[in-house]
Design a protein around this motif. Structure first.
Motif, PDB file in Angstrom:
ATOM      1  N   LYS A   2     -18.129 -45.556 -36.480  1.00  0.00           N
ATOM      2  CA  LYS A   2     -17.505 -46.819 -36.848  1.00  0.00           C
ATOM      3  C   LYS A   2     -16.640 -47.292 -35.683  1.00  0.00           C
ATOM      4  CE  LYS A   2     -17.535 -45.931 -41.808  1.00  0.00           C
ATOM      5  NZ  LYS A   2     -16.723 -45.810 -43.047  1.00  0.00           N
ATOM      6  N   TYR A   3     -16.320 -48.602 -35.705  1.00  0.00           N
ATOM      7  CA  TYR A   3     -15.678 -49.201 -34.542  1.00  0.00           C
ATOM      8  C   TYR A   3     -14.538 -50.119 -34.930  1.00  0.00           C
ATOM      9  CZ  TYR A   3     -20.141 -47.675 -32.646  1.00  0.00           C
ATOM     10  OH  TYR A   3     -21.236 -46.911 -32.300  1.00  0.00           O
ATOM     11  N   LEU A   4     -13.447 -50.028 -34.173  1.00  0.00           N
ATOM     12  CA  LEU A   4     -12.386 -51.028 -34.187  1.00  0.00           C
ATOM     13  C   LEU A   4     -12.515 -51.826 -32.893  1.00  0.00           C
ATOM     14  CD1 LEU A   4      -9.369 -48.798 -35.317  1.00  0.00           C
ATOM     15  CD2 LEU A   4     -10.688 -50.384 -36.749  1.00  0.00           C
ATOM     16  N   LEU A   5     -12.394 -53.138 -32.987  1.00  0.00           N
ATOM     17  CA  LEU A   5     -12.636 -54.012 -31.841  1.00  0.00           C
ATOM     18  C   LEU A   5     -11.435 -54.917 -31.594  1.00  0.00           C
ATOM     19  CD1 LEU A   5     -16.216 -55.250 -32.858  1.00  0.00           C
ATOM     20  CD2 LEU A   5     -15.645 -53.188 -31.573  1.00  0.00           C
ATOM     21  N   ALA A   6     -11.119 -55.115 -30.329  1.00  0.00           N
ATOM     22  CA  ALA A   6     -10.054 -56.060 -29.978  1.00  0.00           C
ATOM     23  C   ALA A   6     -10.275 -56.574 -28.572  1.00  0.00           C
ATOM     24  CB  ALA A   6      -8.677 -55.399 -30.084  1.00  0.00           C
ATOM     25  N   THR A   7      -9.782 -57.778 -28.324  1.00  0.00           N
ATOM     26  CA  THR A   7      -9.895 -58.368 -26.994  1.00  0.00           C
ATOM     27  C   THR A   7      -8.703 -59.271 -26.734  1.00  0.00           C
ATOM     28  OG1 THR A   7     -11.342 -59.628 -25.508  1.00  0.00           O
ATOM     29  CG2 THR A   7     -11.251 -60.341 -27.802  1.00  0.00           C
ATOM     30  N   LYS A 214      -2.728 -44.390 -20.141  1.00  0.00           N
ATOM     31  CA  LYS A 214      -1.517 -44.152 -20.919  1.00  0.00           C
ATOM     32  C   LYS A 214      -1.340 -45.209 -22.006  1.00  0.00           C
ATOM     33  CE  LYS A 214       3.490 -43.474 -20.420  1.00  0.00           C
ATOM     34  NZ  LYS A 214       4.631 -43.435 -19.474  1.00  0.00           N
ATOM     35  N   SER A 215      -1.659 -46.459 -21.701  1.00  0.00           N
ATOM     36  CA  SER A 215      -1.450 -47.545 -22.659  1.00  0.00           C
ATOM     37  C   SER A 215      -2.514 -47.586 -23.747  1.00  0.00           C
ATOM     38  CB  SER A 215      -1.438 -48.890 -21.925  1.00  0.00           C
ATOM     39  OG  SER A 215      -0.327 -48.989 -21.064  1.00  0.00           O
ATOM     40  N   LEU A 216      -3.737 -47.195 -23.412  1.00  0.00           N
ATOM     41  CA  LEU A 216      -4.858 -47.384 -24.327  1.00  0.00           C
ATOM     42  C   LEU A 216      -5.427 -46.064 -24.844  1.00  0.00           C
ATOM     43  CD1 LEU A 216      -6.663 -50.329 -22.490  1.00  0.00           C
ATOM     44  CD2 LEU A 216      -4.856 -50.427 -24.208  1.00  0.00           C
ATOM     45  N   THR A 222      -4.484 -47.640 -33.302  1.00  0.00           N
ATOM     46  CA  THR A 222      -4.634 -47.287 -34.706  1.00  0.00           C
ATOM     47  C   THR A 222      -5.268 -48.380 -35.565  1.00  0.00           C
ATOM     48  OG1 THR A 222      -2.343 -47.987 -35.022  1.00  0.00           O
ATOM     49  CG2 THR A 222      -2.742 -45.631 -34.666  1.00  0.00           C
ATOM     50  N   ASP A 223      -5.135 -49.615 -35.154  1.00  0.00           N
ATOM     51  CA  ASP A 223      -5.822 -50.713 -35.844  1.00  0.00           C
ATOM     52  C   ASP A 223      -6.029 -51.850 -34.857  1.00  0.00           C
ATOM     53  OD1 ASP A 223      -3.600 -52.666 -35.925  1.00  0.00           O
ATOM     54  OD2 ASP A 223      -2.713 -51.326 -37.403  1.00  0.00           O
ATOM     55  N   GLU A 224      -6.780 -52.856 -35.254  1.00  0.00           N
ATOM     56  CA  GLU A 224      -7.213 -53.886 -34.313  1.00  0.00           C
ATOM     57  C   GLU A 224      -6.055 -54.742 -33.810  1.00  0.00           C
ATOM     58  OE1 GLU A 224     -10.489 -55.766 -36.337  1.00  0.00           O
ATOM     59  OE2 GLU A 224     -11.899 -54.207 -35.664  1.00  0.00           O
ATOM     60  N   LYS A 225      -5.050 -54.997 -34.639  1.00  0.00           N
ATOM     61  CA  LYS A 225      -3.904 -55.783 -34.174  1.00  0.00           C
ATOM     62  C   LYS A 225      -3.106 -55.000 -33.144  1.00  0.00           C
ATOM     63  CE  LYS A 225      -1.434 -59.437 -34.011  1.00  0.00           C
ATOM     64  NZ  LYS A 225      -2.024 -60.657 -33.391  1.00  0.00           N
ATOM     65  N   VAL A 226      -2.918 -53.711 -33.387  1.00  0.00           N
ATOM     66  CA  VAL A 226      -2.237 -52.854 -32.409  1.00  0.00           C
ATOM     67  C   VAL A 226      -3.014 -52.852 -31.100  1.00  0.00           C
ATOM     68  CG1 VAL A 226      -1.623 -50.466 -31.846  1.00  0.00           C
ATOM     69  CG2 VAL A 226      -1.082 -51.393 -34.105  1.00  0.00           C
ATOM     70  N   MET A 227      -4.338 -52.739 -31.174  1.00  0.00           N
ATOM     71  CA  MET A 227      -5.174 -52.738 -29.980  1.00  0.00           C
ATOM     72  C   MET A 227      -5.002 -54.030 -29.181  1.00  0.00           C
ATOM     73  SD  MET A 227      -8.527 -51.021 -31.775  1.00  0.00           S
ATOM     74  CE  MET A 227      -9.682 -51.404 -30.451  1.00  0.00           C
ATOM     75  N   GLU A 228      -5.032 -55.158 -29.874  1.00  0.00           N
ATOM     76  CA  GLU A 228      -4.847 -56.446 -29.201  1.00  0.00           C
ATOM     77  C   GLU A 228      -3.477 -56.511 -28.524  1.00  0.00           C
ATOM     78  OE1 GLU A 228      -4.544 -61.212 -30.310  1.00  0.00           O
ATOM     79  OE2 GLU A 228      -5.220 -59.774 -31.828  1.00  0.00           O
TER      80      GLU A 228
END
Length: 255
Positions: A2-7, A214-216, A222-228
């Motif tokens: 499964k995948y979490l996606l952010a850009t 270190k950042s990523l 943990t979730d897509e908003k955090v990733m963004e």
């Protein structure tokens, strides 16, 4: 898998337009999730770079919606996948080239596309956008198709010298501005609980691989908003350090 996606993308401090273009897709195929990401960086030194990058992204989006389902239903998924990519990229190279001739302008774009299917990923690569894998360490999956990288390969420059070489953005090939192109195709095993990153060159000129790592880190994503938000935090640092180019990145977190 499964995948979490952010850009995230930013015009940056030195450009009037954002010539980066991004595609990020996720879908179900049977009980499996599939994911697809494309990073295109319109050539900053060429006119209408945003037209080239947006055109290639549009073509890949149409491919995902219209061609991919048939490919996945076939008995030769890998062969048909790579053949269809090669056809698409070379056709777009011709069309963008013709557009440039008709409008008497030069335009082109890099392309790094990554498709996640069951246990394997597939990459199509032209230019100097990059793909990374982050897990226990950061691994650069693609090799820049630049003049300075070729001179590093030939032993004429050290990697450190290449970082500061004024020719570091001179590409050996790109979609639309090269008469003939030969995309590089890669295949690998998808790592679980990892982060995959696609980025333009503006994203990584003034930050190190260690800072990206270190950042990523996967445990931070943990979730897509955090990733963004994590990507935008890096973009802020990059702009503070004076990067003049557009700045864009995609992250795909596996779990």
């Amino acid at each position: 898998m499964k995948y979490l996606l952010a850009t995230a993308t930013d015009t940056g401090i030195g450009k009037e337009t954002n010539q980066d273009a991004i595609l990020l897709k996720r879908a179900l195929w049977g009980e499996e999730q599939i994911a697809f990401a494309v990073m295109c960086d319109g050539m900053g030194g060429l006119e209408k770079g945003e037209v080239a990058s947006a055109s290639l992204i549009k073509a890949f989006g149409k491919w995902f919606d219209e061609e991919l389902p048939e490919i996945l239903s076939s008995q030769m998924v890998e062969t048909r996948l790579l053949t269809s990519w090669d056809k698409l990229i070379k056709e777009m190279n011709y069309k963008i080239g013709v557009y440039g001739l008709e409008h008497k302008i030069r335009l082109g774009t890099t392309c790094t596309a990554m498709f996640f299917l069951t246990e394997d990923y597939y990459i199509a690569h032209i230019g100097d956008s990059r793909a990374y894998e982050v897990k226990k360490r950061i691994i650069q999956l693609t090799k820049d198709q630049t003049l300075v990288q070729r001179e590093v390969d030939w032993g004429l420059l050290t990697p450190k010298e290449a970082e500061n070489d004024l020719r570091r953005s001179v590409l050996l090939q790109c979609v639309g501005a090269s008469e003939f192109i030969e995309p590089v195709y890669l295949k690998g095993k998808i790592a679980k609980d990892a982060v995959y990153i696609l980025c333009c060159d503006g994203f990584r000129h003034v930050i190190s691989d260690a800072e990206i790592y270190k950042s990523l880190l996967p445990e931070r994503m943990t979730d897509e908003k955090v990733m963004e938000n994590k990507i935008y935090e890096l973009i802020r640092v990059i702009k503070e350090r004076g990067e003049q180019d557009n700045i864009s990145a995609i992250t795909i977190r596996t779990w």
